[in-house]
Design an enzyme around this catalytic site. Structure first.
Site, PDB file in Angstrom:
ATOM      1  N   GLU A   1     129.675  54.623  17.110  1.00 47.30           N
ATOM      2  CA  GLU A   1     129.912  54.438  15.675  1.00 47.30           C
ATOM      3  C   GLU A   1     128.756  54.943  14.821  1.00 47.30           C
ATOM      4  O   GLU A   1     128.965  55.669  13.847  1.00 47.30           O
ATOM      5  CB  GLU A   1     130.160  52.954  15.400  1.00 47.30           C
TER       6      GLU A   1
ATOM      7  N   ASP B   1     123.424  46.065  13.291  1.00 52.49           N
ATOM      8  CA  ASP B   1     124.757  46.514  13.677  1.00 52.49           C
ATOM      9  C   ASP B   1     124.712  47.840  14.432  1.00 52.49           C
ATOM     10  O   ASP B   1     124.979  48.889  13.840  1.00 52.49           O
ATOM     11  CB  ASP B   1     125.614  46.673  12.404  1.00 52.49           C
TER      12      ASP B   1
ATOM     13  N   GLU C   1     132.593  39.771   7.542  1.00 47.56           N
ATOM     14  CA  GLU C   1     133.204  40.972   6.969  1.00 47.56           C
ATOM     15  C   GLU C   1     134.628  40.705   6.472  1.00 47.56           C
ATOM     16  O   GLU C   1     135.554  41.471   6.745  1.00 47.56           O
ATOM     17  CB  GLU C   1     133.181  42.109   7.993  1.00 47.56           C
TER      18      GLU C   1
HETATM   19  C1  GCV Z   1     135.496  45.688  14.092  1.00 49.09           C
HETATM   20  C2  GCV Z   1     130.813  47.066  12.178  1.00 49.09           C
HETATM   21  C3  GCV Z   1     131.939  48.046  12.153  1.00 49.09           C
HETATM   22  C4  GCV Z   1     133.274  47.366  11.956  1.00 49.09           C
HETATM   23  C5  GCV Z   1     133.437  46.331  13.067  1.00 49.09           C
HETATM   24  C6  GCV Z   1     132.282  45.351  12.968  1.00 49.09           C
HETATM   25  C7  GCV Z   1     132.312  44.313  14.054  1.00 49.09           C
HETATM   26  O1  GCV Z   1     130.604  46.527  10.910  1.00 49.09           O
HETATM   27  O2  GCV Z   1     131.715  48.976  11.156  1.00 49.09           O
HETATM   28  O3  GCV Z   1     134.271  48.341  12.034  1.00 49.09           O
HETATM   29  O4  GCV Z   1     134.659  45.674  12.952  1.00 49.09           O
HETATM   30  O5  GCV Z   1     131.068  46.043  13.091  1.00 49.09           O
HETATM   31  O6  GCV Z   1     131.576  44.492  15.010  1.00 49.09           O
HETATM   32  O7  GCV Z   1     133.053  43.367  13.936  1.00 49.09           O
END
Ligand code: GCV
Length: 852
Positions: free
Chosen positions: A415, A387, A308
Site C-alpha cells: 500500500e 500505518d 476510520e
Molecule cells: C482496510 C489504512 C488503509 C485502509 C485500511 C486501514 C486498516 O488506513 O489505507 O484502506 O482499511 O489501513 O488497516 O484498517
C-alpha cells in the site's frame, strides 16, 4: 516394517540423481501462477548427493490433508524428476509419510509439536528412504513441502535429520476483499473469492492460493475486508462462505472472517450492539454456532472497530476488551479465536495541537486493558504506530501487553511501498522489526542491527509468539490482497514478500537474504547468475524505496488522502489524519519527546524511551519521527538534514537505475515472459523514482531556501520543459501540487485529432538517450509518437494501470529511447492524441549523452 500402517502405497520407479546442477528449460515462458511451486525439472549432471532407483510414496489416505500431502509429493517429484516413472508397488518405500501416531515405530524424536514435522533419511528394508513425520496431518503436509523445496533447490539431503516446529501458533494471511469483487488496497486484479455480491462459482484460484499458503506454513486465511460487510454473516450467505472453507481445507488452511461489531443491530434486528447487553451476547453465540455447523474448522473472526469511521464499543462507552470478549465467548466452545485490531484511532485529530499524536493511540487505548481480554482474544498490532510506512519505529504496544495475546500485523500488499509497481522486498524491514529488542539496555540505537542475538525476552519475535509471557496464543498476520492476476500480486518479485512472510511466521529466526535466495531459486531456478542479481536487487530495494520517498523517519511522503502512491508532501498536513511531518521553512519533523513534544517516546520501556527522547541518540533513520529539527541540524561528522534529504533521494533513484542495468544482464537466462515483465516494471520504477526524487528535492529546496551543495536539486541541464517548446494545439497547465511536475507545469491536448510539440536540438552532435516524461492516467489511452526530423523514432500508448485520473505524481511516467544520434538543429517532435479523459499530457524531455 508394518505395512498395515500404510494404505495405498504409490511407487515411482526411475533412476534419479539429485545433483548440484543447473535447472534446465529456463527460457520457456512462465506466467507465475505456480508461484514458487513450479517444480521445475532438475538437471541431472554432476555428483549424486541423493540417489534413488525407485521412489515409493506411502501415506495413509484417511484425511483430506494427508491425501493432499501425498498427492503434492507425487506431483512435485514427477515434475522435478521427469514423467518417466511407473507404479510398482513391490519395491520398499523411499518416501514414507505419516503422522506421529502412525510412525511411532520409527522412534521419532521428542518435541514434534502439533504442526511440526520431522524429516529423516533412514534405511527402510535395506534401502535409503526419506521419512516425513508430522505432529498432525497438517504437519505432514508442511514436511512434504519442505522436502520438495530442498529437492527443488538441489540441497544436499544426504544427512537429512531435522525437526521443525512453527514459532507462532497464528500464521494468517488476511485479505481485504469486498463482496462486490474489489479489493481494498489490492493491486493485482479482482477478488479471488467474491464477485457481484456473491462468492465466486469457480473457486479454483482459492484452492491454488491455499496451496501456496500451506507450502510456507500459513494455517489461516481471513477472507474479507476488515471494513466488513455484515452481509457475510447472514444465514443465506453462510453456505457460500462454507464453499470457500471447503476449497482451502484440503491444504490445512482454516478460514476466518472479518465482522462488524454492529452486526447484532444491522443484520440481527436488535436495537443495540452494546457488547455488555445479554441479548447481544446471545446473538453472537447463535450466529457463531450457525457458522460452525457449516464450517466445523472455522478459525475465527477479525475485528476493526472504532477506527476510520467504523463503529465500535465506544458508542456505548465500552472498551475494546468488552467488544472482543463477547465475541470470544461465542467462539470459545468451538475452539475459535478473535483477532481484535489495535488499529484504533481518531482521524479527526486537531492538527494545531502540538500534543496531539496519532502514534500514541494504540498504546493509550490498549495498554490499560492488558489482562482484560479473554484467552482466545489476540490483539493484532501493526508493526509501527502509524500505518505500514516504509519506516516507522516498532510499535510500543508490542511491548506493552504482558497478560494479553498479541499478533503482529504486516503488509504484503504494498500500500505505502509502491503498490507492486515498485519492487520492494520487505523482509529486511520485517526481520529488523522482529529482531528489535524493546528493552534495549544499550544506547546503540541502530535499528539495522539485529538486537535479538541474545534471545532477549523483549524481542518482538518472542513477544508476538507468546513466548515471553507464556501466552497460549500469538503470532503473525499479513495483509496480502492477492487478486485474479495470473501471477497473484502483479509484480513477479512481490511474491517474495508473501513467501517471506510465511517463512518468518514459521521461523522468525530466518535471515531475510537467505529467505530471498530460497524464493529466487524456487522461482527462477538455480542458475547462480540469476540468484546473484535477483538477490542484490531485492536486498537493496527497501532502502532504495525509503531513500527516494521519505527518509529520516518522515514516513512515506505520499498522497495520504488519496492513492497512497505518488508524492503528496503536503497531503498529510493540516488535517486530522495525524500522519504529520510538520515541515515549515525552518525545519521538519514531529516532536514526540516527553520533555517538549507529544510524549510518544515515553510509551517505550525506560532505556529505549530515553534513547528516543534525545536528539543525539535517536537513530538517524527515525530522527524526524521523534524530533522537529532545523534543516541545518547535523550530527558530528554528519550531513545537514537538508543535504541528507537531497542525497538520499538521488541515491535512491540512482540505485533503481542500477536495478534496470543489472536485470538486463539476465536476458536469455530468465524465461522471456517474466524477464520482460520484470524489466518493464523496473524501467517504470526507475522513472517514477525520479518523479519522487524531484518532487521532494524541489519542494524542500523551495521551502528551506537552502541549496543542494552538490548542485543537483532544481538544476536539470538536460531537460527541456514541454511548455517552453513550440506548441501546436497543446496548452500549458498548472499542476497541483506544483512539485509533482517539472517546473510545476505541463501541457495538455484537448483536440481529439491530436496536438504536437517540437523543439530544435541545440547541444553537440552525438549519441543520446531521449526520455519523454508524460502522464498516464487510467481514464484513457492517449497515443504518443516521437519523431526526429519527421522520421518516427518511437510510438506508445498510455495504457498503464496507475491510480490516477489526472496529471500529477501518480500518473507521471517515463518513456526511454536509447541510441538516438543527434546534431544541432535537429527537430524533435512529439504528436499526442488524447483519449477519453486523458489529455496526452507531457511534462518534459530529457536528453542524456550516451557513450558512442
Ligand atoms: C482496510 C489504512 C488503509 C485502509 C485500511 C486501514 C486498516 O488506513 O489505507 O484502506 O482499511 O489501513 O488497516 O484498517
Amino acid at each position: 516394517m508394518g505395512t498395515k500402517a500404510y494404505s495405498r502405497p504409490i511407487t515411482l520407479a526411475l533412476l534419479v540423481t539429485f545433483a548440484v546442477a543447473m535447472t534446465a528449460a529456463q527460457t520457456q515462458a512462465e506466467t507465475g501462477r505456480e508461484g514458487w511451486l513450479r517444480y521445475a525439472r532438475i538437471g541431472q549432471t554432476g555428483t549424486a548427493s541423493f540417489q534413488h532407483e525407485r521412489i515409493k510414496v506411502y501415506g495413509p489416505g484417511e484425511s483430506e490433508v494427508m491425501r493432499t500431502a501425498r498427492r503434492e509429493l507425487v506431483h512435485g517429484l514427477k515434475e522435478m524428476l521427469g514423467p518417466n516413472w511407473v507404479h510398482s508397488g513391490i519395491v520398499p518405500g523411499k518416501f514414507l509419510l505419516g503422522s506421529l501416531q502412525q510412525m511411532q515405530w520409527f522412534h521419532p524424536p521428542l518435541g514434534i509439536e502439533a504442526e511440526g514435522f520431522w524429516l529423516s533419511l533412514r534405511k527402510c528394508e535395506g534401502q535409503a528412504c526419506v521419512v516425513i513425520v508430522g505432529g498432525s496431518d497438517r504437519g505432514v503436509l508442511y514436511g512434504v513441502f519442505e522436502v520438495l523445496s530442498k529437492l527443488a533447490r538441489v540441497e544436499n539431503v544426504r544427512g537429512l535429520e531435522e525437526t521443525q516446529n512453527p514459532a507462532n501458533p497464528i500464521r494468517w494471511a488476511e485479505e481485504w476483499d469486498n463482496l462486490d469483487g474489489s479489493v481494498e488496497r489490492g493491486y493485482a486484479g479482482r477478488s479471488i473469492f467474491f464477485d457481484a455480491g456473491e462468492v465466486r462459482r469457480d473457486l479454483t484460484r482459492v484452492s491454488e492460493y491455499a496451496r501456496l499458503l500451506a507450502s510456507v506454513g500459513i494455517n489461516g486465511c481471513n477472507i474479507n475486508n476488515v471494513n466488513a460487510n455484515p452481509r457475510t454473516l447472514q444465514r443465506d450467505f453462510l453456505p457460500q462462505i462454507a464453499r470457500i472453507a471447503d476449497a482451502m481445507r484440503p491444504w490445512g488452511v482454516r478460514i476466518g472472517m472479518s465482522v462488524d461489531v454492529s452486526s447484532p443491530k444491522t443484520i440481527g434486528g436488535l436495537e443495540t450492539f452494546d457488547p455488555l447487553d445479554p441479548k447481544v451476547a446471545a446473538w453472537w453465540q447463535s450466529k457463531t454456532d450457525e457458522i460452525y455447523k457449516l464450517i466445523p474448522d472455522f478459525a475465527g473472526f477479525v475485528v476493526k472497530a472504532d477506527s476510520e469511521g467504523r463503529v465500535g464499543p465506544s458508542a456505548y462507552g465500552r472498551t475494546p476488551a468488552d467488544a472482543a470478549n463477547v465475541i470470544a465467548r461465542a467462539l470459545k466452545p468451538h475452539g475459535g479465536v478473535i483477532l481484535y485490531r489495535a488499529f484504533v484511532y481518531n482521524h479527526h485529530l486537531n492538527w494545531r495541537d502540538p500534543k496531539a499524536d496519532r502514534a500514541r493511540a494504540a498504546y493509550d487505548i490498549f495498554h490499560p486493558l492488558d489482562g482484560m481480554f479473554d484467552d482466545n482474544v489476540v490483539v493484532q498490532i501493526k508493526y509501527g504506530p502509524i500505518d505500514f510506512q516504509a519506516r516507522e519505529p516498532v510499535s510500543p504496544l508490542l511491548g506493552g501487553l504482558e497478560k494479553t495475546n498479541e499478533a503482529i500485523e504486516l503488509q504484503v500488499t504494498q500500500e505505502y511501498t509502491g503498490q507492486q509497481r515498485h519492487l520492494v522486498y520487505l523482509a529486511p524491514m520485517w526481520t529488523e522489526v522482529l529482531n528489535f529488542d524493546l528493552s534495549r539496555a544499550d544506547r546503540r540505537l541502530d535499528p539495522r542491527e539485529a538486537e535479538c542475538r541474545f534471545a532477549s525476552e523483549w524481542c518482538v519475535k518472542n513477544l508476538v509468539a507468546g513466548k515471553t509471557f507464556h501466552r497460549p496464543l500469538g503470532g503473525m498476520v499479513a495483509v496480502v490482497n492477492v487478486g485474479l492476476d495470473e501471477n497473484w500480486l502483479a509484480h513477479p518479485f512481490a511474491m517474495a514478500n508473501l513467501y517471506a512472510f510465511g517463512r518468518l511466521a514459521w521461523s522468525p529466526e530466518l535471515d531475510a537474504q537467505r529467505i530471498f535466495e530460497e524464493w529466487s531459486q524456487l522461482t527462477f531456478g538455480n542458475d547462480p547468475a540469476i540468484l546473484k542479481v535477483a538477490t542484490r536487487i531485492a536486498m537493496a530495494s527497501w532502502r532504495a524505496y525509503e531513500d527516494y520517498t521519505g527518509p529520516l523517519g518522515t514516513q512515506t511522503l505520499t498522497d495520504i488522502l488519496g492513492s497512497h502512491y505518488g508524492p503528496g508532501i503536503e497531503s498529510s498536513e493540516e488535517n486530522g489524519w495525524g500522519q504529520w511531518h510538520r515541515a515549515d521553512h525552518l525545519g521538519i519533523g514531529m516532536d514526540r519527546s516527553v520533555a517538549s513534544g507529544t510524549g510518544f517516546a515515553g510509551q517505550y520501556r525506560p532505556q529505549l524511551a530515553q534513547g528516543y527522547e534525545s536528539l543525539e541518540t535517536t537513530p538517524i533513520e527515525l530522527l524526524l519521527f521523534f524530533h522537529h529539527v532545523p534543516y541545518t541540524y547535523k550530527r558530528p561528522y554528519g550531513k545537514t538534514v537538508i543535504q541528507q534529504i537531497y542525497d538520499s533521494h538521488y541515491q535512491g533513484a540512482n540505485e533503481v537505475a542500477m536495478f534496470v542495468r543489472d536485470w538486463r544482464a539476465l536476458k536469455g537466462k530468465v524465461d522471456e515472459q517474466r524477464y520482460n515483465e520484470v524489466l518493464a516494471k523496473l524501467e517504470y520504477q526507475a522513472g517514477h523514482a525520479i518523479v519522487w526524487r524531484d518532487a521532494i528535492c524541489n519542494y524542500f529546496l523551495k521551502l528551506s531556501g537552502i541549496a543542494d551543495e552538490k548542485g543537483r536539486a532544481g538544476h536539470f541541464p538536460d531537460r527541456v520543459e514541454a511548455e517552453t517548446m513550440q506548441l501546436r494545439g497543446y496548452v500549458p497547465v498548472e499542476v497541483t501540487p506544483w512539485e509533482n511536475a517539472s517546473g510545476g507545469r505541463a501541457i495538455e491536448c484537448h483536440d481529439e485529432h491530436g496536438c504536437s510539440v517540437s523543439f530544435k536540438f541545440a547541444k553537440v552532435a552525438g549519441r543520446y538517450e531521449i526520455d519523454v516524461e508524460y502522464f498516464d492516467q487510467n481514464n484513457g489511452e492517449s497515443k504518443f509518437r516521437l519523431y526526429l526530423n519527421g522520421l518516427l523514432l518511437d510510438e506508445w500508448a498510455g495504457t498503464a494501470n496507475l491510480p490516477a485520473t489526472n496529471i500529477g505524481g501518480d500518473s507521471s511516467t517515463r518513456r526511454r529511447v536509447h541510441g538516438v544520434v543527434l546534431k544541432p538543429g535537429d527537430e524533435i517532435r512529439i504528436d499526442g492524441v488524447p483519449d477519453g479523459k486523458e489529455p496526452a499530457a507531457l511534462d518534459y524531455l530529457e536528453i542524456f549523452s550516451e557513450p558512442q
